[in-house]
Write a protein that holds these residues in place. Sequence first.
Motif, PDB file in Angstrom:
ATOM      1  N   ASP A  87    -175.436  43.427   8.298  1.00 11.35           N
ATOM      2  CA  ASP A  87    -174.501  42.983   7.249  1.00 11.35           C
ATOM      3  C   ASP A  87    -173.490  42.611   7.730  1.00 11.35           C
ATOM      4  O   ASP A  87    -173.005  42.144   6.411  1.00 11.35           O
ATOM      5  N   SER A  88    -172.812  43.510   8.643  1.00 10.97           N
ATOM      6  CA  SER A  88    -171.358  43.272   8.629  1.00 10.97           C
ATOM      7  C   SER A  88    -171.186  42.156   8.926  1.00 10.97           C
ATOM      8  O   SER A  88    -171.409  41.096  10.181  1.00 10.97           O
ATOM      9  N   SER A  89    -170.171  42.238   8.085  1.00  7.93           N
ATOM     10  CA  SER A  89    -169.248  40.339   8.362  1.00  7.93           C
ATOM     11  C   SER A  89    -168.073  39.849   7.901  1.00  7.93           C
ATOM     12  O   SER A  89    -167.568  40.979   6.658  1.00  7.93           O
ATOM     13  N   ILE A  90    -168.047  38.657   8.131  1.00  9.78           N
ATOM     14  CA  ILE A  90    -166.731  38.211   7.029  1.00  9.78           C
ATOM     15  C   ILE A  90    -167.748  37.342   6.372  1.00  9.78           C
ATOM     16  O   ILE A  90    -168.408  36.140   6.086  1.00  9.78           O
ATOM     17  N   TYR A  91    -167.398  37.400   4.562  1.00  4.97           N
ATOM     18  CA  TYR A  91    -167.904  36.860   4.029  1.00  4.97           C
ATOM     19  C   TYR A  91    -167.079  35.868   3.102  1.00  4.97           C
ATOM     20  O   TYR A  91    -166.486  36.569   2.581  1.00  4.97           O
ATOM     21  N   LEU A  92    -167.016  34.509   3.232  1.00  4.65           N
ATOM     22  CA  LEU A  92    -166.830  33.718   2.738  1.00  4.65           C
ATOM     23  C   LEU A  92    -166.953  32.770   1.314  1.00  4.65           C
ATOM     24  O   LEU A  92    -168.013  32.150   1.532  1.00  4.65           O
ATOM     25  N   CYS A  93    -165.651  32.579   0.530  1.00  5.47           N
ATOM     26  CA  CYS A  93    -165.933  31.523  -0.404  1.00  5.47           C
ATOM     27  C   CYS A  93    -165.384  30.438  -0.514  1.00  5.47           C
ATOM     28  O   CYS A  93    -164.392  30.679   0.346  1.00  5.47           O
ATOM     29  N   SER A  94    -166.617  28.772  -0.865  1.00  4.34           N
ATOM     30  CA  SER A  94    -165.771  27.974   0.027  1.00  4.34           C
ATOM     31  C   SER A  94    -165.557  26.771  -1.594  1.00  4.34           C
ATOM     32  O   SER A  94    -166.537  27.184  -2.834  1.00  4.34           O
ATOM     33  N   VAL A  95    -164.639  25.960  -2.077  1.00  4.56           N
ATOM     34  CA  VAL A  95    -165.154  24.984  -3.749  1.00  4.56           C
ATOM     35  C   VAL A  95    -164.678  23.592  -2.610  1.00  4.56           C
ATOM     36  O   VAL A  95    -164.466  23.151  -1.881  1.00  4.56           O
ATOM     37  N   GLY A  96    -165.302  22.892  -4.163  1.00  2.77           N
ATOM     38  CA  GLY A  96    -165.090  22.008  -3.543  1.00  2.77           C
ATOM     39  C   GLY A  96    -165.161  20.677  -5.132  1.00  2.77           C
ATOM     40  O   GLY A  96    -165.895  21.552  -5.723  1.00  2.77           O
ATOM     41  N   ARG A  97    -164.507  20.081  -5.274  1.00  8.75           N
ATOM     42  CA  ARG A  97    -164.147  19.187  -6.533  1.00  8.75           C
ATOM     43  C   ARG A  97    -164.574  17.716  -6.363  1.00  8.75           C
ATOM     44  O   ARG A  97    -164.417  16.862  -5.512  1.00  8.75           O
ATOM     45  N   ASP A  98    -164.703  16.820  -7.467  1.00 12.62           N
ATOM     46  CA  ASP A  98    -165.874  15.789  -7.822  1.00 12.62           C
ATOM     47  C   ASP A  98    -164.549  15.266  -7.972  1.00 12.62           C
ATOM     48  O   ASP A  98    -163.746  14.932  -8.330  1.00 12.62           O
ATOM     49  N   PRO A  99    -164.405  13.714  -6.544  1.00 16.53           N
ATOM     50  CA  PRO A  99    -165.331  13.354  -6.033  1.00 16.53           C
ATOM     51  C   PRO A  99    -164.608  14.188  -4.456  1.00 16.53           C
ATOM     52  O   PRO A  99    -163.887  13.695  -3.997  1.00 16.53           O
ATOM     53  N   TYR A 100    -166.130  14.884  -4.628  1.00 21.54           N
ATOM     54  CA  TYR A 100    -165.178  16.104  -2.859  1.00 21.54           C
ATOM     55  C   TYR A 100    -165.913  15.499  -1.641  1.00 21.54           C
ATOM     56  O   TYR A 100    -167.222  14.551  -1.555  1.00 21.54           O
ATOM     57  N   ASN A 101    -165.293  15.627  -0.606  1.00 17.10           N
ATOM     58  CA  ASN A 101    -166.058  15.046   0.100  1.00 17.10           C
ATOM     59  C   ASN A 101    -164.497  16.625   1.325  1.00 17.10           C
ATOM     60  O   ASN A 101    -165.026  16.272   2.247  1.00 17.10           O
ATOM     61  N   GLU A 102    -164.215  17.096   0.657  1.00 15.37           N
ATOM     62  CA  GLU A 102    -163.683  18.800   1.328  1.00 15.37           C
ATOM     63  C   GLU A 102    -163.205  19.999   1.046  1.00 15.37           C
ATOM     64  O   GLU A 102    -163.623  19.807  -0.328  1.00 15.37           O
ATOM     65  N   GLN A 103    -163.660  20.983   1.848  1.00 17.05           N
ATOM     66  CA  GLN A 103    -164.215  22.016   1.699  1.00 17.05           C
ATOM     67  C   GLN A 103    -162.633  23.291   1.119  1.00 17.05           C
ATOM     68  O   GLN A 103    -162.666  22.671   2.513  1.00 17.05           O
TER      69      GLN A 103
END
Lengths: 114, 114
Positions: A87-103
């Motif tokens: 489980d050793s890793s980098i964990y990343l949170c990512s978000v998008g907002r409507d009308p969304y096409n980019e994170q």
Amino acid sequence: SAVISQKPSRDICQRGTSLTIQCQVDSQVTMMFWYRQQPGQSLTLIATANQGSEATYESGFVIDKFPISRPNLTFSTLTVSNMSPEDSSIYLCSVGRDPYNEQFFGPGTRLTVL
Amino acid sequence: AQSVTQLDSQVPVFEEAPVELRCNYSSSVSVYLFWYVQYPNQGLQLLLKYLSGSTLVKGINGFEAEFNKSQTSFHLRKPSVHISDTAEYFCAVRFNQAGTALIFGKGTTLSVSS
């Protein structure tokens, strides 16, 4: 854009324990996602965090191992349960907002399991 | 099936030489395309993106990419690379379906030497 913070930024944990990672966004967003980046690898999508309902997991990831909460439109947590060295890793949170096409991506949490 | 493929895992080049990093995707729906760069021990940085309009997009640090719908490709190019361009480059695709997240290619390691 969105400003994303993650806590902790890094941690070293013992095998068999659990760690909860927090993701906070500076504004309301429609979509929130969790990714994993294992050493020397690309980003793999773990799940989509759905507000007010259970997360949607990708193939190979299960709720018992990676429980996710999303109580509102600006916050989510990912727990890595019963950890092993794999489980050793980098964990990343990512978000998008409507009308969304980019994170947008948070800075990541670097987890080392001994 | 929807997927993204980076054809080269490693690309070694000499300083001031041109470079092309290849990315192909497979999709039955329209797509949004991205290139990210990750320098050693750093987070993801967006290089450029194609959302719509002109198929030739210019990004930061002198990089550009061209969307070719018929060949389902989005190759990244730079006419003259620097030592400082040494990094991992990720192609990412968002398939135009509600609620879907970015899917990443496996990455290409660009190594620039003098």
